[in-house]
Design a protein around this motif. Structure first.
Motif, PDB file in Angstrom:
ATOM      1  N   VAL A 165       8.898  -9.355 -58.686  1.00  0.00           N
ATOM      2  CA  VAL A 165       8.183 -10.321 -59.364  1.00  0.00           C
ATOM      3  C   VAL A 165       8.641 -10.646 -60.625  1.00  0.00           C
ATOM      4  N   ALA A 166       9.165  -9.774 -61.545  1.00  0.00           N
ATOM      5  CA  ALA A 166       9.768 -10.027 -62.917  1.00  0.00           C
ATOM      6  C   ALA A 166      10.691 -11.261 -62.797  1.00  0.00           C
ATOM      7  N   VAL A 167      11.614 -11.084 -61.681  1.00  0.00           N
ATOM      8  CA  VAL A 167      12.515 -12.210 -61.761  1.00  0.00           C
ATOM      9  C   VAL A 167      11.865 -13.547 -61.560  1.00  0.00           C
ATOM     10  N   ARG A 168      11.066 -13.518 -60.765  1.00  0.00           N
ATOM     11  CA  ARG A 168      10.277 -14.902 -60.404  1.00  0.00           C
ATOM     12  C   ARG A 168       9.456 -15.445 -61.726  1.00  0.00           C
ATOM     13  N   LEU A 169       8.746 -14.333 -62.306  1.00  0.00           N
ATOM     14  CA  LEU A 169       8.084 -14.688 -63.514  1.00  0.00           C
ATOM     15  C   LEU A 169       9.178 -15.391 -64.660  1.00  0.00           C
ATOM     16  N   ALA A 170      10.271 -14.804 -64.710  1.00  0.00           N
ATOM     17  CA  ALA A 170      11.125 -15.266 -65.743  1.00  0.00           C
ATOM     18  C   ALA A 170      11.470 -16.757 -65.240  1.00  0.00           C
ATOM     19  N   GLU A 171      11.768 -17.137 -64.119  1.00  0.00           N
ATOM     20  CA  GLU A 171      11.882 -18.305 -63.715  1.00  0.00           C
ATOM     21  C   GLU A 171      10.499 -19.283 -63.849  1.00  0.00           C
ATOM     22  N   LEU A 172       9.517 -18.699 -63.827  1.00  0.00           N
ATOM     23  CA  LEU A 172       8.129 -19.621 -64.140  1.00  0.00           C
ATOM     24  C   LEU A 172       7.975 -19.883 -65.567  1.00  0.00           C
ATOM     25  N   LEU A 173       8.189 -18.792 -66.426  1.00  0.00           N
ATOM     26  CA  LEU A 173       8.019 -18.996 -67.679  1.00  0.00           C
ATOM     27  C   LEU A 173       9.058 -20.107 -68.272  1.00  0.00           C
ATOM     28  N   HIS A 174      10.049 -20.185 -67.678  1.00  0.00           N
ATOM     29  CA  HIS A 174      11.333 -21.082 -67.949  1.00  0.00           C
ATOM     30  C   HIS A 174      10.727 -22.546 -67.631  1.00  0.00           C
ATOM     31  N   ARG A 175      10.451 -22.679 -66.472  1.00  0.00           N
ATOM     32  CA  ARG A 175      10.095 -24.122 -66.141  1.00  0.00           C
ATOM     33  C   ARG A 175       8.687 -24.526 -66.927  1.00  0.00           C
ATOM     34  N   LEU A 176       7.902 -23.627 -67.428  1.00  0.00           N
ATOM     35  CA  LEU A 176       6.795 -24.033 -68.195  1.00  0.00           C
ATOM     36  C   LEU A 176       6.969 -24.165 -69.712  1.00  0.00           C
ATOM     37  N   GLY A 177       8.337 -24.091 -69.938  1.00  0.00           N
ATOM     38  CA  GLY A 177       8.765 -24.233 -71.268  1.00  0.00           C
ATOM     39  C   GLY A 177       8.435 -23.114 -72.270  1.00  0.00           C
ATOM     40  N   TYR A 178       8.321 -21.933 -71.646  1.00  0.00           N
ATOM     41  CA  TYR A 178       7.799 -20.707 -72.791  1.00  0.00           C
ATOM     42  C   TYR A 178       9.270 -19.894 -72.900  1.00  0.00           C
ATOM     43  N   ILE A 179      10.168 -19.845 -72.412  1.00  0.00           N
ATOM     44  CA  ILE A 179      11.470 -19.337 -72.703  1.00  0.00           C
ATOM     45  C   ILE A 179      12.672 -20.106 -72.337  1.00  0.00           C
ATOM     46  N   ARG A 180      13.497 -20.494 -73.232  1.00  0.00           N
ATOM     47  CA  ARG A 180      14.735 -21.016 -72.920  1.00  0.00           C
ATOM     48  C   ARG A 180      15.652 -20.906 -71.802  1.00  0.00           C
ATOM     49  N   LYS A 181      16.029 -19.596 -71.047  1.00  0.00           N
ATOM     50  CA  LYS A 181      16.787 -19.566 -70.319  1.00  0.00           C
ATOM     51  C   LYS A 181      16.273 -19.375 -68.817  1.00  0.00           C
ATOM     52  N   GLY A 182      15.443 -18.160 -68.933  1.00  0.00           N
ATOM     53  CA  GLY A 182      14.742 -17.858 -67.751  1.00  0.00           C
ATOM     54  C   GLY A 182      15.288 -16.865 -66.926  1.00  0.00           C
ATOM     55  N   HIS A 183      16.397 -16.046 -67.434  1.00  0.00           N
ATOM     56  CA  HIS A 183      17.079 -15.178 -66.590  1.00  0.00           C
ATOM     57  C   HIS A 183      16.344 -13.583 -67.058  1.00  0.00           C
ATOM     58  N   LEU A 184      16.712 -12.733 -66.377  1.00  0.00           N
ATOM     59  CA  LEU A 184      16.049 -11.517 -66.317  1.00  0.00           C
ATOM     60  C   LEU A 184      17.176 -10.383 -66.817  1.00  0.00           C
ATOM     61  N   VAL A 185      17.243  -9.695 -67.764  1.00  0.00           N
ATOM     62  CA  VAL A 185      18.003  -8.395 -67.940  1.00  0.00           C
ATOM     63  C   VAL A 185      17.251  -7.188 -67.822  1.00  0.00           C
ATOM     64  N   SER A 186      17.856  -6.366 -66.989  1.00  0.00           N
ATOM     65  CA  SER A 186      16.953  -5.086 -66.453  1.00  0.00           C
ATOM     66  C   SER A 186      17.862  -3.962 -67.181  1.00  0.00           C
ATOM     67  N   VAL A 187      17.164  -3.052 -67.436  1.00  0.00           N
ATOM     68  CA  VAL A 187      17.764  -2.103 -68.336  1.00  0.00           C
ATOM     69  C   VAL A 187      16.848  -0.595 -68.304  1.00  0.00           C
ATOM     70  N   THR A 188      17.622   0.256 -68.539  1.00  0.00           N
ATOM     71  CA  THR A 188      16.749   1.568 -68.606  1.00  0.00           C
ATOM     72  C   THR A 188      17.173   2.427 -69.999  1.00  0.00           C
ATOM     73  N   ARG A 189      16.737   3.484 -70.186  1.00  0.00           N
ATOM     74  CA  ARG A 189      16.955   4.143 -71.583  1.00  0.00           C
ATOM     75  C   ARG A 189      18.553   4.095 -72.048  1.00  0.00           C
ATOM     76  N   ASP A 190      19.285   4.554 -71.107  1.00  0.00           N
ATOM     77  CA  ASP A 190      20.608   4.485 -71.409  1.00  0.00           C
ATOM     78  C   ASP A 190      21.384   3.224 -71.894  1.00  0.00           C
ATOM     79  N   ASP A 191      20.774   2.259 -71.334  1.00  0.00           N
ATOM     80  CA  ASP A 191      21.307   0.952 -72.005  1.00  0.00           C
ATOM     81  C   ASP A 191      20.896   0.845 -73.558  1.00  0.00           C
ATOM     82  N   LEU A 192      19.767   1.388 -73.863  1.00  0.00           N
ATOM     83  CA  LEU A 192      19.370   1.115 -75.120  1.00  0.00           C
ATOM     84  C   LEU A 192      19.688   2.039 -76.184  1.00  0.00           C
ATOM     85  N   VAL A 193      19.803   3.396 -75.787  1.00  0.00           N
ATOM     86  CA  VAL A 193      19.882   4.716 -76.687  1.00  0.00           C
ATOM     87  C   VAL A 193      21.224   5.199 -76.535  1.00  0.00           C
TER      88      VAL A 193
END
Ligand code: ATP
Ligand code: MG
Length: 313
Positions: free
Chosen positions: A102-130
């Protein structure tokens, strides 16, 4: 860290974001149907309906958000500025309930509605951030944020960022940076926190700053057996298979047993079960030798499921 985009291998043609609106005179009239068609948002919403079984409350909320953004856009054309709505979200639910999809679809939707520039989704967990050492966390988190800008940052099992037992845990540093960006870069990044509901609730009670920045809490319930069955039917059809009449009740009983067993992961378990059935189907055909028909090649039979360990107990 995984990056998803509906731009690659998607059944929905990539949409272009709407151009910035020109300001209209106060007595102008705007055709909403036209505005809606121009955004191509309905293609994403319809695909969400068709490709995902159940999840009615989730789909409803996503449609409401789409309506809000569309109306906001039309208001903008009259020069009415309501400020960008906050769209940071929290998706709670067990594994395999469709949160990432659903999040991947949401990203595309928000892009089409002009809310975000690119519409991709980056999925991370704690290890990617910390990071593991002092000074490593800020650059790691900032690197992830840089990649996610213009899209959706999906943080799976977000509560692992916070360790109550360790005040000096580096996770806290990542949380601080996220909080700032969630406030200041709202117009170019949507953050979705995902995980089990109870753990997310206690994460929010220890991190009120995070809680107050989340505009939408969306719950993904576990699927009922009927829904799992329908999901299985959808998946088999999509891959050019079908269940024989005798295999239908066997598959159902497989699902009933599997859901009682450890590490059951809703739709993901359905997918895994079907993949193993495909393996057995292929071996069965080869072992039988001789000629095969189209029907043989597409039909999963009871034995393709019955050999599963799920039936051992
Ligand atoms: N309602 C549904 N209808 C059809 N397929 C579904 C549905 N929900 C999930 N799936 C499929 O199940 C698989 C797992 O879904 P997904 O990865 O989105 O779940 P998740 O909630 O993110 O799980 P996790 O928490 O384990 O990451 C995907 O292949 C997805 O397409
Ligand atoms: Mg997921």
């Amino acid at each position: 860290m995984t990056e998803f985009s509906m731009r690659n291998g998607s059944p929905v043609a990539p949409g272009e974001p709407l151009p910035p609106p020109e300001v209209l005179p106060p007595d102008a009239r705007v055709d909403l149907a036209r505005e809606r068609a121009d955004s191509h948002a309905d293609e994403v919403l319809d695909a969400l309906d068709a490709e995902l079984i159940g999840l009615v409350p989730v789909k409803t909320r996503i449609r409401e958000i789409a309506a809000l953004l569309l109306i906001d856009r039309v208001r903008g054309r009259f020069g009415i500025d309501s400020g960008r709505p906050n769209l940071h979200m929290c998706f709670t639910g067990s594994p395999g309930t469709g949160k990432t999809t659903v999040a991947v679809r949401l990203a595309e939707l928000l892009h089409r509605l002009g809310y975000i520039r690119k519409g991709h989704l980056v999925s991370v967990t704690r290890d990617d951030l910390v990071g593991q050492y002092v000074g490593h966390t800020a650059p790691k988190t900032k690197e992830v944020l840089k990649r996610a800008m213009g899209g959706v940052l999906f943080i799976d099992e977000a509560y692992y960022l916070y360790r109550a037992e360790n005040e000096r845990d580096y996770g806290q540093e990542a949380i601080e940076i996220l909080l700032q960006v969630m406030e200041n870069n709202r117009d170019d990044l949507v953050v979705v926190l995902a995980g089990y509901k109870d753990r997310m609730d206690s994460f929010f009670s220890s991190n009120p700053g995070m809680s107050s920045r989340i505009a939408h809490h969306i719950d993904f319930p576990d699927y009922a057996t009927d829904e799992l069955e329908a999901i299985g039917r959808l998946m088999t059809a999509r891959e050019g298979y079908r269940l024989s009449d005798e295999a239908e009740p066997v598959f159902r009983s497989y699902l009933e047993r599997r859901r009682e067993q450890p590490r059951f992961a809703n739709a993901r378990s359905v997918r895994n079960a079907l993949e193993r059935a495909r393996l057995r189907h292929a071996s069965r055909l080869l072992a039988a030798g001789g000629e095969v028909t189209r029907d043989d090649l597409t039909t999963l039979r009871p034995e393709d499921f019955l050999a599963s360990r799920v039936f051992e107990t």
